[in-house]
Write an enzyme that holds these catalytic residues in place. Sequence first.
Site, PDB file in Angstrom:
ATOM      1  N   CYS A   2      15.279   7.602 -15.890  1.00  0.00           N
ATOM      2  CA  CYS A   2      14.594   7.230 -14.657  1.00  0.00           C
ATOM      3  C   CYS A   2      15.629   6.841 -13.632  1.00  0.00           C
ATOM      4  O   CYS A   2      16.826   6.850 -13.896  1.00  0.00           O
ATOM      5  CB  CYS A   2      13.680   6.042 -14.955  1.00  0.00           C
ATOM      6  SG  CYS A   2      12.636   6.313 -16.387  1.00  0.00           S
ATOM      7  N   ARG A  27      16.162  12.206 -10.926  1.00  0.00           N
ATOM      8  CA  ARG A  27      16.323  11.616 -12.253  1.00  0.00           C
ATOM      9  C   ARG A  27      14.990  11.498 -12.982  1.00  0.00           C
ATOM     10  O   ARG A  27      14.963  11.153 -14.159  1.00  0.00           O
ATOM     11  CB  ARG A  27      16.957  10.223 -12.140  1.00  0.00           C
ATOM     12  CG  ARG A  27      18.294  10.190 -11.437  1.00  0.00           C
ATOM     13  CD  ARG A  27      18.788   8.773 -11.295  1.00  0.00           C
ATOM     14  NE  ARG A  27      19.005   8.201 -12.587  1.00  0.00           N
ATOM     15  CZ  ARG A  27      20.154   8.335 -13.266  1.00  0.00           C
ATOM     16  NH1 ARG A  27      21.152   8.986 -12.724  1.00  0.00           N
ATOM     17  NH2 ARG A  27      20.293   7.830 -14.462  1.00  0.00           N
ATOM     18  N   TRP A  72      10.821   9.106 -15.479  1.00  0.00           N
ATOM     19  CA  TRP A  72      10.719  10.305 -16.322  1.00  0.00           C
ATOM     20  C   TRP A  72      10.100   9.804 -17.618  1.00  0.00           C
ATOM     21  O   TRP A  72      10.723   9.051 -18.360  1.00  0.00           O
ATOM     22  CB  TRP A  72      12.099  10.901 -16.599  1.00  0.00           C
ATOM     23  CG  TRP A  72      12.032  12.220 -17.274  1.00  0.00           C
ATOM     24  CD1 TRP A  72      11.813  13.446 -16.698  1.00  0.00           C
ATOM     25  CD2 TRP A  72      12.185  12.492 -18.684  1.00  0.00           C
ATOM     26  NE1 TRP A  72      11.814  14.433 -17.659  1.00  0.00           N
ATOM     27  CE2 TRP A  72      12.040  13.888 -18.872  1.00  0.00           C
ATOM     28  CE3 TRP A  72      12.424  11.693 -19.803  1.00  0.00           C
ATOM     29  CZ2 TRP A  72      12.126  14.481 -20.129  1.00  0.00           C
ATOM     30  CZ3 TRP A  72      12.497  12.288 -21.057  1.00  0.00           C
ATOM     31  CH2 TRP A  72      12.354  13.674 -21.210  1.00  0.00           C
ATOM     32  N   ASN A  98      15.306   1.769 -17.206  1.00  0.00           N
ATOM     33  CA  ASN A  98      15.704   3.164 -17.463  1.00  0.00           C
ATOM     34  C   ASN A  98      16.319   3.194 -18.857  1.00  0.00           C
ATOM     35  O   ASN A  98      17.338   2.529 -19.091  1.00  0.00           O
ATOM     36  CB  ASN A  98      16.735   3.613 -16.417  1.00  0.00           C
ATOM     37  CG  ASN A  98      17.365   4.948 -16.793  1.00  0.00           C
ATOM     38  OD1 ASN A  98      16.760   5.746 -17.504  1.00  0.00           O
ATOM     39  ND2 ASN A  98      18.592   5.159 -16.365  1.00  0.00           N
ATOM     40  N   GLY A  99      15.710   3.901 -19.773  1.00  0.00           N
ATOM     41  CA  GLY A  99      16.241   3.935 -21.138  1.00  0.00           C
ATOM     42  C   GLY A  99      15.101   3.934 -22.144  1.00  0.00           C
ATOM     43  O   GLY A  99      13.946   4.177 -21.787  1.00  0.00           O
ATOM     44  N   GLU A 481      23.677  31.236 -19.954  1.00  0.00           N
ATOM     45  CA  GLU A 481      23.437  30.411 -18.761  1.00  0.00           C
ATOM     46  C   GLU A 481      22.422  31.067 -17.827  1.00  0.00           C
ATOM     47  O   GLU A 481      21.578  30.400 -17.224  1.00  0.00           O
ATOM     48  CB  GLU A 481      24.754  30.144 -18.021  1.00  0.00           C
ATOM     49  CG  GLU A 481      24.643  29.379 -16.719  1.00  0.00           C
ATOM     50  CD  GLU A 481      24.030  27.982 -16.810  1.00  0.00           C
ATOM     51  OE1 GLU A 481      23.743  27.411 -15.739  1.00  0.00           O
ATOM     52  OE2 GLU A 481      23.787  27.490 -17.939  1.00  0.00           O
ATOM     53  N   LYS A 485      19.015  29.258 -16.612  1.00  0.00           N
ATOM     54  CA  LYS A 485      18.626  29.054 -15.208  1.00  0.00           C
ATOM     55  C   LYS A 485      17.206  29.565 -14.961  1.00  0.00           C
ATOM     56  O   LYS A 485      16.374  28.894 -14.370  1.00  0.00           O
ATOM     57  CB  LYS A 485      19.616  29.745 -14.259  1.00  0.00           C
ATOM     58  CG  LYS A 485      20.951  29.008 -14.164  1.00  0.00           C
ATOM     59  CD  LYS A 485      20.928  27.838 -13.262  1.00  0.00           C
ATOM     60  CE  LYS A 485      21.053  26.441 -13.857  1.00  0.00           C
ATOM     61  NZ  LYS A 485      21.701  26.149 -15.036  1.00  0.00           N
ATOM     62  N   GLU A 488      14.614  27.234 -16.741  1.00  0.00           N
ATOM     63  CA  GLU A 488      14.408  25.861 -16.281  1.00  0.00           C
ATOM     64  C   GLU A 488      13.821  25.763 -14.886  1.00  0.00           C
ATOM     65  O   GLU A 488      13.176  24.762 -14.567  1.00  0.00           O
ATOM     66  CB  GLU A 488      15.696  25.045 -16.413  1.00  0.00           C
ATOM     67  CG  GLU A 488      16.831  25.420 -15.555  1.00  0.00           C
ATOM     68  CD  GLU A 488      18.011  24.456 -15.771  1.00  0.00           C
ATOM     69  OE1 GLU A 488      17.780  23.283 -16.076  1.00  0.00           O
ATOM     70  OE2 GLU A 488      19.159  24.923 -15.645  1.00  0.00           O
ATOM     71  N   HIS A 504      19.758  43.687 -34.898  1.00  0.00           N
ATOM     72  CA  HIS A 504      19.516  42.921 -36.129  1.00  0.00           C
ATOM     73  C   HIS A 504      18.241  42.082 -36.027  1.00  0.00           C
ATOM     74  O   HIS A 504      18.032  41.158 -36.812  1.00  0.00           O
ATOM     75  CB  HIS A 504      20.723  42.001 -36.420  1.00  0.00           C
ATOM     76  CG  HIS A 504      22.005  42.774 -36.551  1.00  0.00           C
ATOM     77  ND1 HIS A 504      22.281  43.613 -37.604  1.00  0.00           N
ATOM     78  CD2 HIS A 504      23.071  42.850 -35.712  1.00  0.00           C
ATOM     79  CE1 HIS A 504      23.471  44.170 -37.430  1.00  0.00           C
ATOM     80  NE2 HIS A 504      23.972  43.726 -36.299  1.00  0.00           N
ATOM     81  N   LYS A 601      17.653  15.353 -13.858  1.00  0.00           N
ATOM     82  CA  LYS A 601      19.048  15.744 -13.652  1.00  0.00           C
ATOM     83  C   LYS A 601      20.004  15.150 -14.662  1.00  0.00           C
ATOM     84  O   LYS A 601      20.891  15.817 -15.189  1.00  0.00           O
ATOM     85  CB  LYS A 601      19.481  15.330 -12.237  1.00  0.00           C
ATOM     86  CG  LYS A 601      20.882  15.735 -11.863  1.00  0.00           C
ATOM     87  CD  LYS A 601      20.999  17.226 -11.791  1.00  0.00           C
ATOM     88  CE  LYS A 601      22.382  17.754 -11.495  1.00  0.00           C
ATOM     89  NZ  LYS A 601      22.499  19.174 -11.643  1.00  0.00           N
TER      90      LYS A 601
END
Length: 606
Positions: A2, A27, A72, A98-99, A481, A485, A488, A504, A601
Amino acid sequence: MCGIVAYVGPKDAAPILLEGLQRLEYRGYDSAGVVVSNRGLKMRKVKGRVADLAAVVPARFRGTLGIGHTRWATHGAPSDVNAHPHLSADERIAVVHNGIIENADELRAKLEADGAVFVSETDSEVLSHLIARTVEDADSLAEAVRGALKRVVGTYGIAVIDAQRPGEVVVARNGSPIVLGIGEKEMFAASDVAALVRYTRQVVHLEDGELAVLKTDGFTTFASDARETAKEPLTVDWEAGHYDTGGYEHYLLKEISEQPETVARTLRGRLDDRFHIAHLGGLNMDARETRSFRRVKIIGCGSAYYSGQIGAQLIEELARIPADAEPASEFRYRSPVVEPDTLYVAISQSGETYDTLAAVQELKRKGGRVLGIVNTVGSAIAREVDGGLYLHAGPEVSVASTKAFTSTAVAFALLALHLGRVRDLSPADGRRICEGLRALPGQIKEILALEPQIKELAHKYAGSPSMMFVGRVRGYPVAREGAQKLKEISYVHAEAYPASELKHGPLALIGPEMPTVAIVPDDELLDKNLTTLGEIRARGGRVLMVGHREADPRLADDCLVVPRNEIELDPILLSIPLQIFAYHAAVALERDVDKPRNLAKSVTVE
Ligand code: AGP
């Protein structure tokens, strides 16, 4: 993870808290809330964005001290009641956190048995009840907070106010970032400098276990044993303007477009054209020590990990040292054998990613030599490692990492050049790589000019339910990557595979409904890659090839041609069209490009 913010001073706190939360919204953006102290606590909190909160904060919401939070969600779904701040039952104490409190259930049961009434499903609410239990008899709010935290197991960055002590804010850190901002007769605290650079660039980072008391006339910091600690303020490089979109529609497009400058900044002052070496003053290693390493192990999360894969290849190619990259949390929990002649490199844009930080701390506990490649100056990982490189890429606000990804790969090229030139990499090869690195900013400009073509292709493919990304060796991390992108920010399902692995198994997925993006550089594997395109086409699969030349239309439906550099450095350039592709796919699908769902983020929790 957060975002929390706090203010004490002569000004009205609410506008400062709201503006700070706006800057921290990357965040976490599930809910937001503020509380100010003015003859008692006045609070507003809502499910949704900071803008939704601002809409319900009345103009007369006065008070020169307050705390705020953007969430978050980890414990308890996004809702008004689970939003922070959390008050104690008597509305004396307010907390933002936050945590993650790992023993919250146990503490909650004890507090409820003792008569506490909980209103939310969050782990964080235990803090307001715990502190309220001791604040009455405590000599100070700091003492009450310290006492409560002694019972807590887990990670936290918290800010606490007491209605009966309207002149102070107490903040504390264990695992989640807290930075103090020193103003003229006012004090700030936040999870990130982004929330306070508008007011001051004099900051102090709290260490794990530290607590601080903020008052209008200054601050005092304490270690976990209540001993006062001395702090040297740092000056932040970045101004508030660096946190704006700069006229771009989205931070993501701004950060993609900044890459010619950001790559140039990562290179600045680090290339020596006389000896064709890299100058990396921050490594804190002399040539003898640099030569002593027999292996390089790279750790990071998400896109940082993928840039680490490019880094491992660069180190193997240029320095001829065995190197590999691994997701930090996997590395940490598999109880790795830490070797004295292995150089460990931790990568993190934010410098606060908990999985990476904890892996670094584990390595340090086991005597590992750890370097950091980090963007955020003064961040926890930067303070924890033995040496390293800052990216100087500037604040990266969009949740999807772009400029930090390419600057990290460039930093690895510098590190590989450094490690190579103290070994057997010839001056001629050193020159080749130096010239290649210097050519990157100009070549990135050429790729950015392809945006209209890439936008068209993104619109053509964005409707696909799934996409496959393939590449071989140097092209494989680029494919990973690229898939990351697209996933997300556009929420299109995307998988990345080594091209050689398709036959395979994953080739079974290939058909008209599953287009493939193929990374096909002009290197020693070109023919092998073209064979793979043939195999995909033979199953009716559509192909978008990203490479250095136009492809035979029998092998690819569409082609994106980017400028060539040295084969070792080509992955840096090949990843940029995939950033632009994902951006335009997300815009076409009307996604919240800078704040994709369920993400944040800086992942400061496990
Ligand atoms: C990348 O676009 C994501 N935001 C995510 O995978 C990110 O790379 C990861 O969380 C690591 O973050 P860091 O570089 O700040 O440690």
